[in-house]
Motif scaffolding. Structure first.
Motif, short mmCIF file in Angstrom:
data_model
loop_
_atom_site.label_atom_id
_atom_site.label_comp_id
_atom_site.label_asym_id
_atom_site.label_seq_id
_atom_site.Cartn_x
_atom_site.Cartn_y
_atom_site.Cartn_z
N GLU A 1 0.81 -1.21 0.00
CA GLU A 1 0.00 0.00 0.00
C GLU A 1 0.84 1.27 0.00
O GLU A 1 0.39 2.33 -0.43
CB GLU A 1 -0.92 0.02 1.23
N LYS A 2 2.10 1.18 0.44
CA LYS A 2 2.93 2.37 0.64
C LYS A 2 4.03 2.55 -0.40
O LYS A 2 4.40 3.69 -0.71
CB LYS A 2 3.56 2.33 2.04
N ILE A 3 4.58 1.46 -0.90
CA ILE A 3 5.79 1.56 -1.71
C ILE A 3 5.77 0.56 -2.85
O ILE A 3 5.19 -0.53 -2.72
CB ILE A 3 7.04 1.33 -0.81
N LYS A 4 6.36 0.94 -3.96
CA LYS A 4 6.54 0.04 -5.10
C LYS A 4 8.03 0.02 -5.44
O LYS A 4 8.63 1.06 -5.68
CB LYS A 4 5.74 0.50 -6.31
N ILE A 5 8.60 -1.19 -5.48
CA ILE A 5 10.03 -1.35 -5.76
C ILE A 5 10.19 -2.19 -7.01
O ILE A 5 9.63 -3.29 -7.11
CB ILE A 5 10.76 -2.02 -4.59
N ASN A 6 10.93 -1.68 -7.95
CA ASN A 6 11.29 -2.43 -9.15
C ASN A 6 12.69 -3.00 -8.98
O ASN A 6 13.61 -2.30 -8.54
CB ASN A 6 11.24 -1.54 -10.39
N ILE B 1 13.11 -15.45 -8.86
CA ILE B 1 12.18 -16.45 -8.33
C ILE B 1 11.27 -15.72 -7.36
O ILE B 1 11.71 -15.29 -6.29
CB ILE B 1 12.92 -17.59 -7.60
N LYS B 2 10.02 -15.53 -7.73
CA LYS B 2 9.09 -14.73 -6.93
C LYS B 2 8.01 -15.60 -6.33
O LYS B 2 7.47 -16.49 -6.98
CB LYS B 2 8.46 -13.65 -7.79
N ASN B 3 7.70 -15.35 -5.04
CA ASN B 3 6.60 -16.08 -4.40
C ASN B 3 6.05 -15.24 -3.27
O ASN B 3 6.62 -14.23 -2.87
CB ASN B 3 7.08 -17.43 -3.87
N SER B 4 4.90 -15.65 -2.76
CA SER B 4 4.27 -14.96 -1.64
C SER B 4 4.01 -15.97 -0.54
O SER B 4 3.51 -17.06 -0.80
CB SER B 4 2.95 -14.31 -2.07
N ALA B 5 4.39 -15.59 0.67
CA ALA B 5 4.18 -16.48 1.82
C ALA B 5 3.83 -15.64 3.04
O ALA B 5 4.51 -14.67 3.33
CB ALA B 5 5.43 -17.30 2.08
N ASP B 6 2.78 -16.03 3.74
CA ASP B 6 2.34 -15.31 4.94
C ASP B 6 2.10 -13.84 4.65
O ASP B 6 2.46 -12.95 5.44
CB ASP B 6 3.38 -15.46 6.06
N ASP B 7 1.52 -13.55 3.49
CA ASP B 7 1.21 -12.19 3.05
C ASP B 7 2.45 -11.36 2.74
O ASP B 7 2.33 -10.22 2.31
CB ASP B 7 0.36 -11.45 4.10
N ASN B 8 3.65 -11.87 3.00
CA ASN B 8 4.88 -11.16 2.64
C ASN B 8 5.22 -11.50 1.19
O ASN B 8 5.15 -12.66 0.77
CB ASN B 8 6.05 -11.57 3.54
N GLN B 9 5.58 -10.49 0.44
CA GLN B 9 6.02 -10.73 -0.93
C GLN B 9 7.53 -10.96 -0.91
O GLN B 9 8.27 -10.14 -0.39
CB GLN B 9 5.68 -9.53 -1.81
N ASP C 1 22.44 -15.93 -3.87
CA ASP C 1 21.04 -15.53 -3.74
C ASP C 1 20.95 -14.17 -3.05
O ASP C 1 21.56 -13.95 -1.99
CB ASP C 1 20.26 -16.55 -2.92
N PHE C 2 20.18 -13.27 -3.65
CA PHE C 2 19.74 -12.04 -2.99
C PHE C 2 18.25 -12.22 -2.71
O PHE C 2 17.46 -12.40 -3.64
CB PHE C 2 19.95 -10.81 -3.87
N ILE C 3 17.87 -12.18 -1.44
CA ILE C 3 16.49 -12.50 -1.04
C ILE C 3 15.84 -11.24 -0.47
O ILE C 3 16.33 -10.67 0.51
CB ILE C 3 16.47 -13.63 0.00
N TYR C 4 14.76 -10.79 -1.10
CA TYR C 4 14.04 -9.59 -0.68
C TYR C 4 12.65 -9.99 -0.21
O TYR C 4 11.97 -10.79 -0.86
CB TYR C 4 13.91 -8.60 -1.84
N SER C 5 12.22 -9.37 0.89
CA SER C 5 10.89 -9.67 1.42
C SER C 5 10.23 -8.36 1.86
O SER C 5 10.81 -7.61 2.65
CB SER C 5 10.98 -10.64 2.60
N LEU C 6 9.04 -8.09 1.35
CA LEU C 6 8.31 -6.86 1.64
C LEU C 6 7.00 -7.20 2.35
O LEU C 6 6.15 -7.91 1.79
CB LEU C 6 8.02 -6.08 0.35
N ALA C 7 6.85 -6.71 3.57
CA ALA C 7 5.64 -6.96 4.35
C ALA C 7 4.55 -5.97 3.96
O ALA C 7 4.83 -4.90 3.42
CB ALA C 7 5.94 -6.85 5.84
N PRO C 8 3.29 -6.31 4.22
CA PRO C 8 2.20 -5.38 3.90
C PRO C 8 2.29 -4.11 4.74
O PRO C 8 2.71 -4.12 5.90
CB PRO C 8 0.93 -6.18 4.27
N ASP C 9 1.90 -2.99 4.12
CA ASP C 9 1.77 -1.70 4.81
C ASP C 9 3.05 -1.33 5.57
O ASP C 9 3.00 -0.91 6.72
CB ASP C 9 0.59 -1.75 5.78
#
Length: 653
Positions: free
Chosen positions: A113-118, A173-181, A196-204
């Motif tokens: 809801e707050k941020i978009k990262i490319n 490799i993209k997936n969603s788990a526990d509402d985290n992207q 591996d570079f692993i990025y995880s974005l939580a909601p809000d």
């Protein structure tokens, strides 16, 4: 030689020459022969070229190796040499298990809801970060970076060959788990050797978890590299606000040391800094926004660099060289854990990241990215101004009205000090006629000491302390200075309009020009702010009013009057580029001070004040401040007189 022999020789020569002349080829025959020779030569050359091409074709092809291939093949050379000398064991078994055709760059997004990262597969890193709830001063989408930032992991193998991750192409490799992207960017060399570079974005949330995993490389990395990995981080800081000069003042690199210290680089000039003690986090900060890289453990010996840019779009170019010690798990994987904070500098949100953390050294203290002033001023802002402002803002009123109420409440709180200061001035004002009599009784510079002594005696008898008017003013200064730091850092004022001001977080220009005016443009900028003019006018009026009200009849330093009148003009040049919310507050504060002073003069009966002072003269006096001050003045006078006598004796001798 006889005659017959001579004739025979001549005839033979003539016959040979004639035969040669008669049998020579024609011009056409010569050209035909030349063409034949050229054809034979061309055929021979073509045959040689074909032979060379055939020979090259029979040779094994030389593959152009990428930096990744160079790194791994050199790193695996020890492994290759130790396998066997059997010709069947070739280097091909160590080549990457990927297609020879390198994939093209891809863009993948994570957003809430707050941020978009490319993200880009070139380097497996963030390409851009857009804050959805904010806009630039011109209405464009607000990006903290957009293809002008770079984060690269550097590894070094045992042969000293370096691999920078930004030179490699990663597989997403993209997936969603526990509402985290979650997005995994993988640089795959073999099934057992990859990064591996692993990025995880939580909601809000503006916080992005970032982990690094280096798999299957312990045997090829150098000893130094195993001890510390290197990150190279660069970014150009965008201009986001209308007042470039004011935003530049708050744009810089910040970091928190592992010892709990909080430091920053210069905001006005190029700067470099080494941090041998290490850092918990490093931030690239604008006036109201920041990109912050936080280590789960620490960065060792960071090297920081900042360069001021002369550009309409960028303020600074910043760079950080960061080292961290990787953690080895039970599978031999080398890991590093981090977090990115990419968002606005909202005090309570930043403070909330330390909720539940009791260990002071483990607290992030991201709220210190907001410049609230030195320690005393910061305490006033944290525990008084910010809670009061948020309470008023929660009502939903316009920010201009919130500042008005805030100013009124602050004035009411410090009104006892204002009243005490005014009473001190009133006491000295009603004693002015008596002070004038003493000035006439002891005229001239030569009687200045006696005149001063008499005035002090008068104040002491009447129970008046001349310093009592200054002390309340000094007690008010910390609040005024705290608010000077508070308003320019207040993101809640950003793009909030009030009256003629379109944005209370920047200047409110009523006059603007494009031509650079020497000296004037360097101080004022190319505009004049209306709230700053109102602030200056009220300050001039108050200064004149206050000087007349506090005139006690005593002589002042030459030029003091004009210096006091000049100060509001100086503040006009200094504050013209500052946020209109700040100059609006100063305008209201000064105006309220004038009204409070007029009210005090109206309600205070100066005749009663004088009568009270006359009664004080009849009472026995205790040795208070004024008595001690008078004794010190008398002692100083005696010392001066003795020194004068001593000098006269020396002259006579």
């Amino acid at each position: 030689m006889d005659k017959n022999t001579g004739i025979g020789l001549v005839l033979i020569v003539a016959i040979v020459m004639g035969f040669t002349f008669l049998t020579r080829p024609s011009q056409e025959e010569i050209e035909r022969e030349n063409r034949k020779k050229d054809s034979i030569s061309n055929v021979q050359k073509n045959q040689v070229a074909e032979d060379i091409a055939t020979a090259d074709a029979l040779q094994p092809a030389k593959e152009e190796q990428s930096p990744v291939t160079d790194f791994f093949t050199a790193g695996n050379s020890v492994k290759k040499d130790s396998i066997t000398n059997n010709p069947t064991d070739s280097l091909s078994s160590l080549q990457p298990q990927i297609s020879s055709d390198q994939p093209k760059e891809q863009i993948i997004s994570l957003e809430n809801e707050k941020i978009k990262i490319n993200f880009t597969t070139k380097g497996g890193q963030m390409l851009s970060a857009q804050l959805k709830e904010y806009k630039k001063f011109n209405g464009d989408s607000l990006y903290l970076f957009n293809a002008d930032a770079n984060l690269s992991l550097q590894l070094v193998n045992k042969q000293g060959i370096a691999l920078n991750s930004d030179k490699a192409i990663f597989t997403p490799i993209k997936n969603s788990a526990d509402d985290n992207q979650t997005l995994v960017m993988r640089m795959n060399y073999t099934d057992t050797e990859y990064i591996d570079f692993i990025y995880s974005l939580a909601p809000d949330s503006y916080m992005i978890k970032f982990d690094i995993a280096v798999v299957g490389m312990q045997n090829i990395l150098s000893v130094d590299c195993l001890e510390k990995f290197k990150l190279n981080w660069t970014q150009k800081l965008h201009r986001q606000e209308k007042s470039e000069k004011n935003e530049q003042r708050y744009t810089r690199i910040h970091y928190k040391g592992t010892d709990g210290s909080f430091e920053e680089l210069s905001e006005s000039s190029n700067d470099n800094k080494e941090v041998p003690t290490g850092a918990r986090w490093v931030a690239f900060k604008n006036q109201f926004f920041a990109t912050t890289l936080i280590a789960d453990n620490e960065f060792t010996s960071p090297s920081l660099h900042s360069k001021v840019l002369q550009s309409p779009d960028y303020l600074k170019e910043v760079e950080a060289t960061l080292y961290f010690k990787p953690v080895v798990d039970n599978t031999g994987t080398l890991k590093g854990g981090f977090r990115y904070f990419i968002g606005p500098l909202d005090y309570y949100m930043l403070k909330g990241y330390d909720d539940g953390q009791k260990d002071v050294l483990q607290q992030l203290d991201l709220d210190k990215l907001i410049p609230l002033g030195w320690t005393l001023f910061r305490i006033i802002n944290q525990y008084f101004i910010i809670p009061l402002f948020n309470l008023l803002a929660s009502t939903g009123m316009q920010m201009g009205l919130v500042i008005l109420l805030l100013t009124l409440i602050v004035k009411l709180i410090i009104s006892p000090l204002t009243y005490k200061s005014f009473m001190s001035s009133a006491k000295m004002r009603v004693l002015k006629p008596q002070v004038d009599e003493l000035n006439e009784k002891y005229p001239g510079q030569e009687k200045a000491m006696e005149r001063q002594k008499a005035v002090m005696a008068l104040y002491s008898q009447a129970g008046v302390n001349p310093m009592s008017g200054c002390i309340p003013m000094l007690l008010q200064m910390p609040i005024l200075l705290a608010l000077f730091s508070f308003f320019p850092s207040l993101i809640e004022l950003r793009q909030q309009s009030f009256l003629w001001a379109d944005d209370l977080s920047t200047y409110d220009a009523i006059i603007e020009w494009n031509t650079n005016i020497p000296y004037i443009s360097s101080w004022l900028g190319n505009h004049i702010s209306l709230f700053c003019i109102l602030m200056t006018v009220t300050n001039i009026v108050y200064t004149k009013f206050n000087m007349d009200a506090t005139n006690t009849g005593q002589q002042q330093m030459p030029g003091m009057k004009w210096m006091m009148m000049l100060m509001p003009i100086v503040f006009f040049f200094v504050l013209n580029n500052y946020p209109s919310g700040l100059t609006y507050y100063y305008f209201l504060s000064t105006l309220m001070t004038i009204l409070i002073t007029l009210a005090c003069r109206y309600f205070i009966d100066e005749e009663k004040v004088l009568a009270k002072l006359e009664e004080n003269k009849k009472k026995p006096k205790k040795k208070g401040f004024m008595s001690r001050l008078q004794e010190q003045a008398e002692q100083a006078q005696r010392v001066q007189q003795q020194q004068g006598k001593g000098q006269n004796k020396k002259k006579k001798k």
